[in-house]
Design a protein around this motif. Structure first.
Motif, PDB file in Angstrom:
ATOM      1  N   PHE A  68      49.182 165.566  90.360  1.00 15.84           N
ATOM      2  CA  PHE A  68      48.873 164.938  89.087  1.00 15.84           C
ATOM      3  C   PHE A  68      50.114 164.650  88.244  1.00 15.84           C
ATOM      4  O   PHE A  68      49.999 164.077  87.159  1.00 15.84           O
ATOM      5  CB  PHE A  68      47.880 165.780  88.289  1.00 15.84           C
ATOM      6  N   THR A  71      50.469 160.930  87.228  1.00 17.19           N
ATOM      7  CA  THR A  71      49.826 160.328  86.065  1.00 17.19           C
ATOM      8  C   THR A  71      50.782 160.274  84.883  1.00 17.19           C
ATOM      9  O   THR A  71      50.793 159.296  84.124  1.00 17.19           O
ATOM     10  CB  THR A  71      48.562 161.113  85.678  1.00 17.19           C
ATOM     11  N   ARG A  72      51.604 161.308  84.733  1.00 18.82           N
ATOM     12  CA  ARG A  72      52.541 161.332  83.609  1.00 18.82           C
ATOM     13  C   ARG A  72      53.702 160.365  83.837  1.00 18.82           C
ATOM     14  O   ARG A  72      54.195 159.746  82.896  1.00 18.82           O
ATOM     15  CB  ARG A  72      53.059 162.758  83.390  1.00 18.82           C
ATOM     16  N   THR A  75      52.332 156.942  83.083  1.00 19.55           N
ATOM     17  CA  THR A  75      52.179 156.780  81.635  1.00 19.55           C
ATOM     18  C   THR A  75      53.530 156.544  80.976  1.00 19.55           C
ATOM     19  O   THR A  75      53.656 155.699  80.073  1.00 19.55           O
ATOM     20  CB  THR A  75      51.509 158.016  81.029  1.00 19.55           C
ATOM     21  N   GLY A 152      53.058 157.692  90.914  1.00 22.71           N
ATOM     22  CA  GLY A 152      53.389 157.324  89.544  1.00 22.71           C
ATOM     23  C   GLY A 152      54.356 156.171  89.444  1.00 22.71           C
ATOM     24  O   GLY A 152      54.284 155.367  88.508  1.00 22.71           O
ATOM     25  N   VAL A 160      46.512 155.225  87.967  1.00 26.69           N
ATOM     26  CA  VAL A 160      47.082 156.211  88.875  1.00 26.69           C
ATOM     27  C   VAL A 160      46.237 157.482  88.917  1.00 26.69           C
ATOM     28  O   VAL A 160      46.201 158.182  89.941  1.00 26.69           O
ATOM     29  CB  VAL A 160      48.543 156.525  88.487  1.00 26.69           C
ATOM     30  N   GLY A 161      45.529 157.795  87.827  1.00 25.23           N
ATOM     31  CA  GLY A 161      44.647 158.956  87.849  1.00 25.23           C
ATOM     32  C   GLY A 161      43.544 158.792  88.873  1.00 25.23           C
ATOM     33  O   GLY A 161      43.225 159.724  89.633  1.00 25.23           O
ATOM     34  N   THR A 164      45.019 159.103  92.337  1.00 29.15           N
ATOM     35  CA  THR A 164      45.266 160.500  92.695  1.00 29.15           C
ATOM     36  C   THR A 164      43.983 161.195  93.100  1.00 29.15           C
ATOM     37  O   THR A 164      43.935 161.915  94.106  1.00 29.15           O
ATOM     38  CB  THR A 164      45.912 161.238  91.511  1.00 29.15           C
TER      39      THR A 164
END
Length: 244
Positions: A68, A71-72, A75, A152, A160-161, A164
């Protein structure tokens, strides 16, 4: 590595409700569910099925936490945060190192929580077995941290969430973490041997089992670490919105 940025990144993660739900609550709930389904019989490797289920669900959780991180990263790219970091002394390698370190920080709590639940449910391991198994689960999450970075760097913040989550399902099922491969069709068992989740579970189970195969499990996980890392480095160099 910028320690201030790393601390802020870790705080950002642990304050996120998604972290608690997807990284800790889901694997813990699955352990409690599957643990009651499979019972606590002794498997062919001499290990109680309750211990095997505990290890597999901790592996699934550490994988999820590490993945995960993508995801960051997505972002950061979408919101322009990577470009903002160009105004700071941080450079690209430092940024990637912080993301990997924060991903590894996410992989650790779920292992401890699932282990605590396993101990309460009667899992009996020596101190050395607890330590070696936990260390294998944590360090074995490193390839998934790199895979998360890869997602990412190619995905967008709003997609992307989902990417994943879509990747976690086959990795967990086909990797033999959700249920023993003996319960699945033969072709799924064959597929499992090509997935890093299978070898993560194998590596973590070695301290409590009677089988060997450390070199093979570690080698496959190393390959899953190095090859995606090369793609990450290339993609990051070509990304116009990257940190300098």
């Amino acid at each position: 590595m910028n320690r201030v940025y790393l601390r802020l990144e870790i705080l950002r993660i642990f304050r996120s409700p998604q972290f608690a739900v997807f990284t800790i609550v889901v694997p813990l709930g699955m352990f409690l569910l599957f643990g009651s389904m499979f019972g606590d019989e002794t498997g062919p490797d001499g290990v109680k099925t309750g211990v095997t289920t505990m290890i597999n669900m901790a592996a699934y959780g550490s994988m999820s936490g590490a993945l995960f991180t993508g995801t960051r990263v997505a972002t950061d790219r979408t919101d322009g945060w990577q470009r903002q970091l160009r105004l700071t002394p941080m450079r690209g390698p430092g940024y990637l190192a912080v993301k990997i370190a924060s991903a590894m920080a996410m992989a650790l709590p779920v292992v401890l929580v699932v282990f605590a639940a396993g101990a309460l449910r009667g899992a009996q391991l020596s101190a050395g077995q607890w330590l070696l198994t936990g260390l294998a689960l944590w360090l074995g999450a490193l390839p998934f941290a790199v895979l998360g970075l890869l997602l990412g760097l190619y995905g967008k913040g709003d997609t992307v969430g989902a990417m994943t989550g879509a990747l976690m399902l086959p990795l967990g099922v086909f990797g033999g973490l959700w249920m023993p491969l003996a319960f699945l069709p033969q072709w799924m068992s064959t597929v499992a041997h090509f997935l890093p989740t299978y070898w993560l579970g194998r590596l973590a189970a070695l301290p409590v089992g009677h089988g060997g195969g450390f070199a093979l499990a570690a080698g496959v996980l190393a390959a899953w670490l190095v090859l995606p890392a090369l793609v990450v480095v290339r993609r990051f160099r070509l990304d116009p919105g990257k940190v300098a």
